[in-house]
Design an enzyme around this catalytic site. Structure first.
Site: not given
Ligand code: S3P
Length: 432
Positions: A21, A25, A92, A120, A163, A165, A315, A342, A346
Site C-alpha cells: 500500500s 502511494r 485494485g 471487480r 475501503s 481505496q 487482507d 477482493k 476470498r
Molecule cells: C488497500 C486497501 C484495501 C486492501 C488492499 C490495499 C490500499 O482495500 O484490501 O489490498 O492500499 O488502499 P480496500 O480498502 O478497498 O478494502
C-alpha cells in the site's frame, strides 16, 4: 507450486518486502508533488510495477535502481495524456486511486486490467467521484473505465463501504479541486494516504469522532517532495508469522515491519488466540509506526471476531483461517462481506480450500465458522487460487502441516511478494 510438511520447525529472519500500500502511494504522491523524491525499500512486485509504468506513461521521470526509485515530480497538473490505455494488471489499489487522480486531470484516459481486476466493482469509486462532477464511463460498473478528465467541484462525500481505496481515490481527486472537499469516513480503514500527504505538506485536516473520521482537503495547493523509506509489509509478514505459530520448534524474527494501527488487526487477533509474539525496537519512519516482531511456535485457541476488526485486517483472513484450523477450539469471524470482492471471492475460496484439506468449516451470511480437528485427512490436495496471491500463500503455509498441497497458478504471488518462495526455503520451508 507444491508445499510440503515441515518437521524441524522454521527458524531465522526472513526478509519481508516493502509494504504494498505504501509503495503504491510512494509512486503516486511524489509524481504529483514539486521536486525530487528518493524512495527506498519500495516493493518491486507486479502490482507496484504497474503503478510505476502508469506514471511513466504519463510523462513522469522515474529512475529505477536496485532497491530505490527516484521520482521527479513536477506538480498536480504536470501529468500528460498517455499514448495508449493504462494497464493495471491485478491491482485494485492502482485502479481505485488512479480513477480519483485522473478524473480531475485535463485529459482523457482508459484504465484496463487482467481478468480478475476486470470483474471487480468500480462503481464504489466512480459514483462518489461523480458527485464531484467526474465523468467516468464503465463497462457495467467494471473495467475498462473511460475517464474524461475535467475540473471537479468540491463537495461533501459520505463513504459507507469500509475501503481505503475509495477514500484515497477521492482524496487524490480533491487535491486538484478548488476549495474544500469533505470526506466522511464511517469506518476505520488504513490511513497511509492521509499520513503521506501530511508529510508532503498537503492542506489536509482530520477530525476523529470514535471510528468516524472527517477529512478536509483544501485543493490546488502544491505538494513538497520529501524522501520516503518504505517500511516492510505486515500483510506479507503474516504468512510467516502464522507459519511459525503453527509449526513446532519455530522461532522467527521479522524486522522493520509496519504496524500502523489501522492495519494491525491480525496481531490483535493472533494475540487473542494466545500467539507468542514479541515487539521490539518500536519507532516511526515517515510518520508510520514500525517495529521488529519475534514469533514462537504456540498452542492457539480459537476466537470470535466481530466485523469491526475486519476493517483493520481485511487482507489477512486467508492466513488467519489457516491459523484457526490448528487451534484447540472453534473460531468465528464475522462481517466478511468485503472479502467477496477482493482479487477473488476470498470467502468462498477459503471455505472451499479448507474443506479440500479436511477442515470442517462453513459460511453463514458473511460469517466464517471454523471447527478445527487434531488431524486432517486431505480430500483434494489441489488448491484453487483463482490467481489470488493471498490464497496461494496462505495455502502454501497450510501445506506445512497437511502437505503436500499443490497450489495452482502460484505465480500470482508476484503480485505482492515475489521473494516468498526463496525466503520460505531459507527458513526451513519445503516448497517445490
Ligand atoms: C488497500 C486497501 C484495501 C486492501 C488492499 C490495499 C490500499 O482495500 O484490501 O489490498 O492500499 O488502499 P480496500 O480498502 O478497498 O478494502
Amino acid at each position: 507450486m507444491i508445499s510440503n510438511i515441515i518437521s524441524k520447525g522454521l527458524k531465522g529472519s526472513p526478509k519481508i518486502p516493502g509494504d504494498k500500500s505504501i509503495s503504491h502511494r510512494s509512486v503516486i504522491i511524489p509524481s504529483i508533488s514539486n521536486g525530487i523524491s528518493e524512495v527506498t525499500n519500495i516493493l518491486k512486485s507486479d502490482d507496484v510495477l504497474n503503478t510505476i509504468e502508469a506514471f511513466k506513461s504519463m510523462g513522469v521521470e522515474i529512475n529505477e535502481m536496485k532497491n530505490k526509485l527516484i521520482v521527479n515530480g513536477k506538480g498536480l497538473n504536470s501529468l500528460k495524456k498517455p499514448i495508449g490505455e493504462i494497464y493495471l494488471g491485478n491491482s485494485g489499489t492502482s485502479a481505485r486511486l488512479l480513477t480519483g487522480l485522473l478524473s480531475s486531470q485535463s485529459f482523457d484516459t482508459v484504465l484496463t486490467g487482467d481478468s480478475s481486476l476486470s470483474s471487480r466493482p468500480m462503481k464504489r469509486i466512480s459514483e462518489p467521484l461523480s458527485k464531484m462532477g467526474a465523468k467516468i464511463l464503465s463497462n457495467n460498473g467494471t473495467l475498462p473505465l473511460k475517464i474524461n478528465g475535467t475540473e471537479l467541484s468540491n463537495t461533501t462525500i459520505d463513504i459507507n463501504i469500509p475501503s481505503a481505496q475509495i477514500k484515497s481515490g477521492i482524496i487524490l481527486a480533491a487535491l486538484n479541486t478548488y476549495g474544500i472537499t469533505t470526506i466522511i469516513e464511517n469506518k476505520n480503514t488504513r490511513d497511509h494516504t492521509e499520513t503521506m500527504l501530511n508529510a508532503f505538506g498537503a492542506d489536509i485536516s482530520i477530525q476523529k469522532q470514535d471510528i468516524k473520521k472527517i477529512i478536509k482537503i483544501n485543493g490546488k495547493k502544491n505538494l513538497n517532495s520529501i524522501n520516503i523509506e518504505v517500511p516492510n509489509d505486515l500483510s506479507s509478514s503474516a504468512f510467516f508469522i502464522v507459519a511459525a505459530l503453527i509449526n513446532k520448534n519455530s522461532h522467527l524474527v521479522l524486522r522493520n515491519i509496519n504496524v500502523n494501527p489501522t492495519r494491525n488487526g491480525i496481531l490483535i487477533a493472533l494475540e487473542k488466540m494466545g500467539a507468542k509474539i514479541l515487539f521490539s525496537n518500536q519507532r516511526e519512519i515517515n510518520n508510520e509506526k514500525v517495529c521488529d516482531i519475534e514469533v514462537f511456535s504456540s498452542e492457539l485457541n480459537g476466537c470470535e471476531l466481530e466485523g469491526d476488526i475486519a476493517d483493520l485486517m481485511i487482507d489477512e483472513y486467508p492466513i488467519l483461517s489457516v491459523a484457526a484450523s490448528f487451534a484447540k477450539t472453534p473460531s468465528v469471524f464475522r462481517g466478511l462481506g468485503e472479502l467477496k470482492v477482493k482479487e477473488s471471492d476470498r470467502l468462498n475460496l477459503i471455505k472451499l480450500n479448507l474443506q479440500s484439506c479436511g477442515v470442517d468449516c462453513k459460511v453463514l451470511n458473511d460469517d466464517l465458522f471454523i471447527f478445527p480437528k487434531k488431524n486432517y485427512e486431505i480430500i483434494n490436495n489441489k488448491i484453487q487460487t483463482n490467481y489470488d496471491h493471498r490464497i496461494a500463500m496462505a495455502f502454501a503455509i497450510m501445506g506445512t502441516r497437511v502437505g503436500p498441497l499443490v497450489i495452482n497458478d502460484s505465480n500470482s504471488i508476484n503480485t505482492s511478494f515475489p521473494t516468498f518462495v526463496d525466503e520460505f526455503i531459507n527458513i526451513g520451508g519445503k516448497i517445490d
